[in-house]
Design a protein around this motif. Structure first.
Motif, PDB file in Angstrom:
ATOM      1  N   GLY A   3       0.812  -1.208   0.000  1.00 37.16           N
ATOM      2  CA  GLY A   3       0.000   0.000   0.000  1.00 37.16           C
ATOM      3  C   GLY A   3       0.845   1.257   0.000  1.00 37.16           C
ATOM      4  N   LEU A   4       1.946   1.241   0.746  1.00 37.49           N
ATOM      5  CA  LEU A   4       2.852   2.387   0.775  1.00 37.49           C
ATOM      6  C   LEU A   4       3.483   2.611  -0.588  1.00 37.49           C
ATOM      7  CD1 LEU A   4       4.300   4.569   2.425  1.00 37.49           C
ATOM      8  CD2 LEU A   4       6.045   2.858   2.998  1.00 37.49           C
ATOM      9  N   LEU A   5       3.867   1.525  -1.247  1.00 39.14           N
ATOM     10  CA  LEU A   5       4.447   1.640  -2.587  1.00 39.14           C
ATOM     11  C   LEU A   5       3.423   2.176  -3.576  1.00 39.14           C
ATOM     12  CD1 LEU A   5       6.532  -1.665  -2.817  1.00 39.14           C
ATOM     13  CD2 LEU A   5       7.412   0.677  -2.669  1.00 39.14           C
ATOM     14  N   ARG A   6       2.171   1.801  -3.380  1.00 41.06           N
ATOM     15  CA  ARG A   6       1.128   2.327  -4.273  1.00 41.06           C
ATOM     16  C   ARG A   6       1.019   3.842  -4.147  1.00 41.06           C
ATOM     17  NH1 ARG A   6      -4.360   3.527  -3.897  1.00 41.06           N
ATOM     18  NH2 ARG A   6      -4.456   2.869  -1.708  1.00 41.06           N
ATOM     19  N   VAL A   7       1.114   4.319  -2.912  1.00 42.74           N
ATOM     20  CA  VAL A   7       1.031   5.761  -2.676  1.00 42.74           C
ATOM     21  C   VAL A   7       2.259   6.483  -3.220  1.00 42.74           C
ATOM     22  CG1 VAL A   7       0.969   7.542  -0.892  1.00 42.74           C
ATOM     23  CG2 VAL A   7      -0.446   5.494  -0.656  1.00 42.74           C
ATOM     24  N   VAL A  50       3.475   2.970 -11.853  1.00 50.11           N
ATOM     25  CA  VAL A  50       4.765   2.360 -12.197  1.00 50.11           C
ATOM     26  C   VAL A  50       5.101   1.218 -11.238  1.00 50.11           C
ATOM     27  CG1 VAL A  50       7.251   2.726 -12.402  1.00 50.11           C
ATOM     28  CG2 VAL A  50       5.656   4.441 -13.289  1.00 50.11           C
ATOM     29  N   GLY A  51       5.011   1.486  -9.948  1.00 55.07           N
ATOM     30  CA  GLY A  51       5.318   0.465  -8.953  1.00 55.07           C
ATOM     31  C   GLY A  51       4.335  -0.681  -8.987  1.00 55.07           C
ATOM     32  N   MET A  52       3.053  -0.396  -9.185  1.00 56.92           N
ATOM     33  CA  MET A  52       2.046  -1.444  -9.208  1.00 56.92           C
ATOM     34  C   MET A  52       2.175  -2.338 -10.435  1.00 56.92           C
ATOM     35  SD  MET A  52       0.522  -1.109  -6.348  1.00 56.92           S
ATOM     36  CE  MET A  52       2.199  -0.687  -5.813  1.00 56.92           C
ATOM     37  N   VAL A  53       2.523  -1.741 -11.565  1.00 55.60           N
ATOM     38  CA  VAL A  53       2.745  -2.535 -12.777  1.00 55.60           C
ATOM     39  C   VAL A  53       3.935  -3.468 -12.591  1.00 55.60           C
ATOM     40  CG1 VAL A  53       3.558  -2.398 -15.172  1.00 55.60           C
ATOM     41  CG2 VAL A  53       1.644  -0.976 -14.416  1.00 55.60           C
ATOM     42  N   ALA A  54       4.988  -2.966 -11.946  1.00 56.97           N
ATOM     43  CA  ALA A  54       6.166  -3.799 -11.689  1.00 56.97           C
ATOM     44  C   ALA A  54       5.815  -4.970 -10.784  1.00 56.97           C
ATOM     45  CB  ALA A  54       7.276  -2.957 -11.066  1.00 56.97           C
ATOM     46  N   ILE A  55       5.046  -4.714  -9.724  1.00 56.87           N
ATOM     47  CA  ILE A  55       4.632  -5.775  -8.810  1.00 56.87           C
ATOM     48  C   ILE A  55       3.736  -6.781  -9.525  1.00 56.87           C
ATOM     49  CG2 ILE A  55       3.237  -6.288  -6.767  1.00 56.87           C
ATOM     50  CD1 ILE A  55       4.252  -3.669  -5.565  1.00 56.87           C
ATOM     51  N   LEU A  56       2.796  -6.275 -10.320  1.00 57.56           N
ATOM     52  CA  LEU A  56       1.892  -7.161 -11.050  1.00 57.56           C
ATOM     53  C   LEU A  56       2.662  -8.053 -12.012  1.00 57.56           C
ATOM     54  CD1 LEU A  56      -0.981  -8.056 -11.713  1.00 57.56           C
ATOM     55  CD2 LEU A  56      -1.101  -6.190 -13.385  1.00 57.56           C
ATOM     56  N   PHE A  57       3.683  -7.508 -12.670  1.00 58.05           N
ATOM     57  CA  PHE A  57       4.491  -8.302 -13.602  1.00 58.05           C
ATOM     58  C   PHE A  57       5.146  -9.479 -12.877  1.00 58.05           C
ATOM     59  CE2 PHE A  57       8.495  -9.472 -15.559  1.00 58.05           C
ATOM     60  CZ  PHE A  57       8.131  -9.682 -16.883  1.00 58.05           C
ATOM     61  N   VAL A  58       5.776  -9.194 -11.756  1.00 54.03           N
ATOM     62  CA  VAL A  58       6.474 -10.250 -11.000  1.00 54.03           C
ATOM     63  C   VAL A  58       5.484 -11.303 -10.523  1.00 54.03           C
ATOM     64  CG1 VAL A  58       7.802 -10.760  -8.930  1.00 54.03           C
ATOM     65  CG2 VAL A  58       8.356  -8.744 -10.297  1.00 54.03           C
ATOM     66  N   LEU A  59       4.355 -10.868  -9.958  1.00 53.00           N
ATOM     67  CA  LEU A  59       3.378 -11.816  -9.421  1.00 53.00           C
ATOM     68  C   LEU A  59       2.728 -12.639 -10.525  1.00 53.00           C
ATOM     69  CD1 LEU A  59       1.667  -9.614  -6.683  1.00 53.00           C
ATOM     70  CD2 LEU A  59       3.457 -11.347  -6.389  1.00 53.00           C
ATOM     71  N   ALA A  60       2.439 -12.005 -11.665  1.00 53.37           N
ATOM     72  CA  ALA A  60       1.847 -12.742 -12.784  1.00 53.37           C
ATOM     73  C   ALA A  60       2.830 -13.763 -13.336  1.00 53.37           C
ATOM     74  CB  ALA A  60       1.421 -11.771 -13.886  1.00 53.37           C
ATOM     75  N   MET A  80      -4.623  -3.804  -4.982  1.00 52.09           N
ATOM     76  CA  MET A  80      -3.334  -4.496  -4.934  1.00 52.09           C
ATOM     77  C   MET A  80      -2.917  -4.831  -3.504  1.00 52.09           C
ATOM     78  SD  MET A  80      -0.903  -5.821  -6.747  1.00 52.09           S
ATOM     79  CE  MET A  80      -0.586  -5.076  -8.349  1.00 52.09           C
ATOM     80  N   THR A  81      -3.096  -3.898  -2.581  1.00 54.95           N
ATOM     81  CA  THR A  81      -2.752  -4.145  -1.179  1.00 54.95           C
ATOM     82  C   THR A  81      -3.493  -5.362  -0.647  1.00 54.95           C
ATOM     83  OG1 THR A  81      -2.326  -1.802  -0.760  1.00 54.95           O
ATOM     84  CG2 THR A  81      -2.816  -3.192   1.151  1.00 54.95           C
ATOM     85  N   TRP A  82      -4.775  -5.440  -0.921  1.00 53.34           N
ATOM     86  CA  TRP A  82      -5.604  -6.530  -0.411  1.00 53.34           C
ATOM     87  C   TRP A  82      -5.292  -7.845  -1.117  1.00 53.34           C
ATOM     88  CZ3 TRP A  82      -8.576  -5.628   3.787  1.00 53.34           C
ATOM     89  CH2 TRP A  82      -8.810  -4.281   4.114  1.00 53.34           C
ATOM     90  N   ALA A  83      -5.023  -7.773  -2.420  1.00 53.66           N
ATOM     91  CA  ALA A  83      -4.716  -9.005  -3.160  1.00 53.66           C
ATOM     92  C   ALA A  83      -3.403  -9.619  -2.691  1.00 53.66           C
ATOM     93  CB  ALA A  83      -4.652  -8.712  -4.657  1.00 53.66           C
ATOM     94  N   VAL A  84      -2.405  -8.775  -2.413  1.00 57.95           N
ATOM     95  CA  VAL A  84      -1.104  -9.278  -1.958  1.00 57.95           C
ATOM     96  C   VAL A  84      -1.223  -9.839  -0.539  1.00 57.95           C
ATOM     97  CG1 VAL A  84       1.251  -8.624  -1.340  1.00 57.95           C
ATOM     98  CG2 VAL A  84       0.250  -7.803  -3.474  1.00 57.95           C
ATOM     99  N   GLY A  85      -1.771  -9.050   0.367  1.00 59.16           N
ATOM    100  CA  GLY A  85      -1.936  -9.535   1.741  1.00 59.16           C
ATOM    101  C   GLY A  85      -2.878 -10.724   1.813  1.00 59.16           C
ATOM    102  N   GLY A  86      -3.958 -10.679   1.035  1.00 58.77           N
ATOM    103  CA  GLY A  86      -4.917 -11.771   1.027  1.00 58.77           C
ATOM    104  C   GLY A  86      -4.344 -13.040   0.423  1.00 58.77           C
ATOM    105  N   GLY A  87      -3.554 -12.896  -0.645  1.00 62.07           N
ATOM    106  CA  GLY A  87      -2.930 -14.060  -1.250  1.00 62.07           C
ATOM    107  C   GLY A  87      -1.996 -14.757  -0.276  1.00 62.07           C
ATOM    108  N   MET A  88      -1.223 -13.973   0.468  1.00 62.12           N
ATOM    109  CA  MET A  88      -0.350 -14.557   1.487  1.00 62.12           C
ATOM    110  C   MET A  88      -1.157 -15.271   2.564  1.00 62.12           C
ATOM    111  SD  MET A  88       2.683 -11.741   2.083  1.00 62.12           S
ATOM    112  CE  MET A  88       3.425 -12.805   3.344  1.00 62.12           C
ATOM    113  N   LEU A  89      -2.255 -14.654   2.995  1.00 63.67           N
ATOM    114  CA  LEU A  89      -3.092 -15.259   4.022  1.00 63.67           C
ATOM    115  C   LEU A  89      -3.669 -16.592   3.549  1.00 63.67           C
ATOM    116  CD1 LEU A  89      -4.532 -15.171   6.743  1.00 63.67           C
ATOM    117  CD2 LEU A  89      -6.346 -13.819   5.655  1.00 63.67           C
TER     118      LEU A  89
END
Length: 241
Positions: free
Chosen positions: A100-104, A109-119, A163-172
């Motif tokens: 969430g901090l990175l999104r802010v 740019v940061g969210m696209v980079a994270i999405l690329f790695v996760l995808a 994105m914050t919820w998908a990342v934290g939720g995926g880990m959970l």
């Protein structure tokens, strides 16, 4: 980490997120288009592999060779070993908060980079490329992840609240899956080292784990489909009436 458990985590991440995300968006007063829902499923699926970055032999640790391998060894040292520091509720909250901090701070740019790695990680784990483990397979995976992230930039248009919820939720979701095996997880670290275990899946990577996971996903899919067709919320019994 056995490949079958990695696939189980990835599928669980996507399936449970797809089921929960619309209700979550409604409760938070956020918009969630069909395109954003699909993209967030890729994010949740990849994030469901993140806790096992504490294992040098896990799928995620082998994604980029020595780079992720060394990262996994560092994470394992910090976490205290496999299924410890990265397999608790606090880890989900912390990683979600950082996202969430990175999104802010970085925006699209940061969210696209994270999405690329996760995808990429999700597709690698699910085997969504021919010639897996070969250069041609790597090219296909990169191309697929690029298409997903390109769609992310077009569909989301700066609105990445999920994105914050998908990342934290995926880990959970990953941690809850591990909790259903014999090893269990220290769910309440650092407050308690006690491992919580509901071993309905038996040992990680075992035949019972595969059977229970496959049966559970099939039943879940039928339930959600029937509820959707009936026009009822899937988490209620209304469609049975």
């Amino acid at each position: 980490m056995p490949v079958c458990m990695g696939r189980t985590h990835a599928v669980m991440g996507a399936a449970l997120w797809l089921a929960a995300a619309p209700s979550l968006a409604d409760r938070l007063g956020q918009e969630l288009s069909g395109g954003s829902l699909a993209l967030s499923a890729f994010a949740a699926s990849g994030a469901a592999l993140l806790p096992d970055l504490d294992h040098p032999r896990a799928t995620l640790a082998r994604t980029l060779g020595p780079v992720t391998g060394n990262l996994a060894r560092a994470v394992a040292a910090l976490a205290g070993g496999h299924r410890k520091g990265t397999h608790c509720l606090m880890a989900c909250v912390a990683v979600g908060a950082v996202t969430g901090l990175l999104r802010v701070k970085t925006g699209t740019v940061g969210m696209v980079a994270i999405l690329f790695v996760l995808a990429y990680v999700a597709m690698l784990t699910l085997g969504l490329a021919a010639w897996k483990g070969r250069p041609a397979g790597d090219v296909i995976l990169v191309a697929q992840a690029t298409v997903v992230t390109g769609a992310g930039g077009f569909v989301c248009r700066g609105d990445w609240w999920w994105m914050t919820w998908a990342v934290g939720g995926g880990m959970l979701i990953h941690i809850l899956g591990d909790m259903c095996t014999l090893g269990g997880v220290p769910l309440f670290l650092p407050f308690s080292r006690r491992r919580i275990c509901l071993p309905v899946m038996g040992r990680t990577g075992s035949v019972p784990e595969s059977v229970v996971a496959a049966t559970g996903f099939a039943a879940f899919g039928v339930w959600v489909t029937c509820a959707t067709v009936a026009g009822s919320p899937w988490w209620t019994l209304a469609w049975l009436n």
